[in-house]
Design a protein around this motif. Structure first.
Motif, short mmCIF file in Angstrom:
data_model
loop_
_atom_site.label_atom_id
_atom_site.label_comp_id
_atom_site.label_asym_id
_atom_site.label_seq_id
_atom_site.Cartn_x
_atom_site.Cartn_y
_atom_site.Cartn_z
N LEU A 43 0.83 -1.21 0.00
CA LEU A 43 0.00 0.00 0.00
C LEU A 43 0.86 1.26 0.00
O LEU A 43 0.50 2.27 -0.60
CB LEU A 43 -0.92 -0.01 1.22
N GLN A 53 -3.45 5.91 7.15
CA GLN A 53 -4.44 5.23 6.31
C GLN A 53 -4.12 3.75 6.15
O GLN A 53 -5.01 2.91 6.11
CB GLN A 53 -4.50 5.91 4.93
N LEU A 57 -6.58 0.61 7.22
CA LEU A 57 -6.94 -0.51 6.35
C LEU A 57 -6.58 -1.85 7.00
O LEU A 57 -7.33 -2.82 6.88
CB LEU A 57 -6.23 -0.37 5.00
N TYR A 61 -9.07 -5.23 8.14
CA TYR A 61 -8.82 -6.66 8.00
C TYR A 61 -8.96 -7.37 9.35
O TYR A 61 -9.55 -8.45 9.44
CB TYR A 61 -7.42 -6.89 7.43
N TRP A 106 -10.38 3.02 -2.58
CA TRP A 106 -11.62 2.88 -1.80
C TRP A 106 -12.14 1.45 -1.79
O TRP A 106 -12.89 1.06 -0.90
CB TRP A 106 -12.69 3.83 -2.33
N PHE A 108 -10.28 -1.19 -1.32
CA PHE A 108 -9.52 -2.01 -0.39
C PHE A 108 -10.25 -2.23 0.92
O PHE A 108 -10.11 -3.28 1.54
CB PHE A 108 -8.14 -1.38 -0.15
N MET A 109 -10.99 -1.23 1.37
CA MET A 109 -11.67 -1.36 2.66
C MET A 109 -12.67 -2.53 2.66
O MET A 109 -12.53 -3.47 3.46
CB MET A 109 -12.36 -0.06 3.04
N LEU A 112 -10.74 -5.93 2.12
CA LEU A 112 -9.98 -6.42 3.27
C LEU A 112 -10.91 -6.94 4.37
O LEU A 112 -10.57 -7.90 5.06
CB LEU A 112 -9.07 -5.32 3.80
#
Length: 415
Positions: A43, A53, A57, A61, A106, A108-109, A112
């Protein structure tokens, strides 16, 4: 030599087929399972995200893992565990493949969170498939084999992932996803081939066991879970603050973290099975208490002097505690959940392990920054002493002969 080999293989011969299926699946899955360690770098370097950030993230997870651990276990009380395991592992593999793509930040949230739920959910399902068909005396050995398979897979992944990452971080996720999907295919094929012989027992309905509380109303079990959370938060300092301490107080390079994890992995592979075979002889409660105390007091070696030898002694002592805790807590959960909602018990147990990723990093670094490393190690020792005191009475009660489930089942030694 044949006699020696036969004696070494004797504990594994009577294990149900489902144990071997999960062992092979765990190994295949974890051979490619190092991608989460590269996620912050991925990332940072590919998306130039700020550290805050990236931490957020990673927390998503962790939240997914926490939710998946409990929900995955409770679902096995209503649905076929084999199908759930295949679905969870397949979803995990697909999420890894998606992470390899150049997705908008956006996305990835939710991805994860979904990945964490799949990874967390698979653990209690796999554990139930492996341990439930076993007789009580076989379960520590089965749990030990699972841990050896996991650590062998992670050890291989630790070597190969570095080379794969040199080509690009996205290929680490491709490898992870491919291994997860390969493990899914192996598991689906194996259970299909065995057919009815591998069918898990029908889950017992809550209304049929109204006199036996579920995990959330089982006060004794909740006290053990609370004590387990204390131990896991302490144990996780090996991943969180230990590296900072070795660098700042011992002036050791980052390679020493790798050396300590190598010691940990080799000890697990070499000693887990022999220790697991002796758990019932030594007593489940005694091993849990000793394992908890070793886990926290191991860090006190770091206050005894300065130099690599103290770090090595810490790693050896911490691993001995880990070797005692893993099979004994699993044995305790399986014993306590006999005739109850076993999936919910396994889910809550695995959620306690997964939940440390939400608590341990923030708490450990906060205390390290405010009181310093030497004081933090004393606090770790104090925490596991509190844990041992908190679970002393529940362990004696839960493992007493009168608490045993079906008649004829051999009582687990509590002392």
């Amino acid at each position: 030599m044949p006699t020696t080999l036969s004696r070494m293989l004797r504990p594994y011969r009577g294990l149900p087929a489902s144990v071997h299926i999960q062992v092979v699946c765990s190994f295949i899955n974890n051979v490619g399972g190092m991608s989460k360690l590269f996620l912050p770098l991925y990332l940072r370097e590919n998306y130039q995200l700020p550290y805050s950030q990236i931490g957020l993230l990673m927390a998503f997870y962790g939240m997914g893992m926490l939710a998946g651990s409990f929900k995955g276990g409770s679902l096995t009380d209503r649905f076929d565990s084999r199908k759930l395991a295949v679905m969870a592992l397949a979803l995990s593999g697909l999420c890894m493949l998606l992470l390899a793509l150049q997705l908008p930040v956006w996305l990835f949230m939710p991805l994860l969170v979904l990945s964490g739920m799949a990874d967390g959910g698979f653990k209690p399902i796999s554990q139930r498939l492996a341990l439930e068909p076993c007789a009580p005396q076989q379960r520590p050995v089965a749990q030990g084999i699972l841990r050896v398979a996991y650590n062998l897979g992670v050890a291989i992944a630790g070597v190969t992932a570095g080379f794969i990452a040199a080509w690009g971080y996205q290929w680490v996720y491709v490898a992870n996803g491919a291994c997860a999907l390969l493990g899914t295919l192996w598991m689906a094929w194996s259970y299909r081939r065995l057919g009815e012989r591998a069918r898990p027992r029908e889950a017992l309905r809550a209304e049929e066991n109204a006199d036996l509380p579920g995990p959330w109303r089982d006060r004794m079990f909740l006290r053990v879970i609370a004590s387990l959370i204390l131990v896991t938060v302490v144990f996780d300092q090996m991943y969180v603050t230990l590296g900072l301490f070795l660098r700042e107080h011992y002036q050791l390079g980052p390679q020493w973290i790798g050396y300590l994890f190598t010691i940990n992995g080799l000890m697990v592979v070499g000693l887990q099975i022999p220790i697991s075979r002796r758990i019932l002889r030594w007593g489940v409660a005694r091993c849990i208490q000793l394992g908890a105390l070793l886990t926290g007091c191991a860090f006190l070696w770091l206050n005894a002097g300065q130099g690599p030898i103290w770090a090595v002694l810490m790693a050896i002592t911490l691993t001995l505690g880990e070797l005692l805790l893993s099979p004994t807590y699993s044995q305790l959960v399986m014993h306590r959940s006999e005739g109850r909602l076993r999936g919910s018990y396994l889910g809550l147990y695995n959620a306690a392990w997964s939940g440390r990723s939400l608590i341990a990093p923030a708490l450990g670094t906060f205390l390290y920054g405010h009181v310093g490393g030497p004081a933090l190690w004393w606090l770790c020792a104090l925490a596991v002493c509190c844990s041992a005191a908190l679970q002393h009475t529940p362990l004696r009660s839960m493992l007493a002969p009168s608490e045993c489930a079906p008649s004829g089942q051999r009582a687990l030694k509590s002392v």
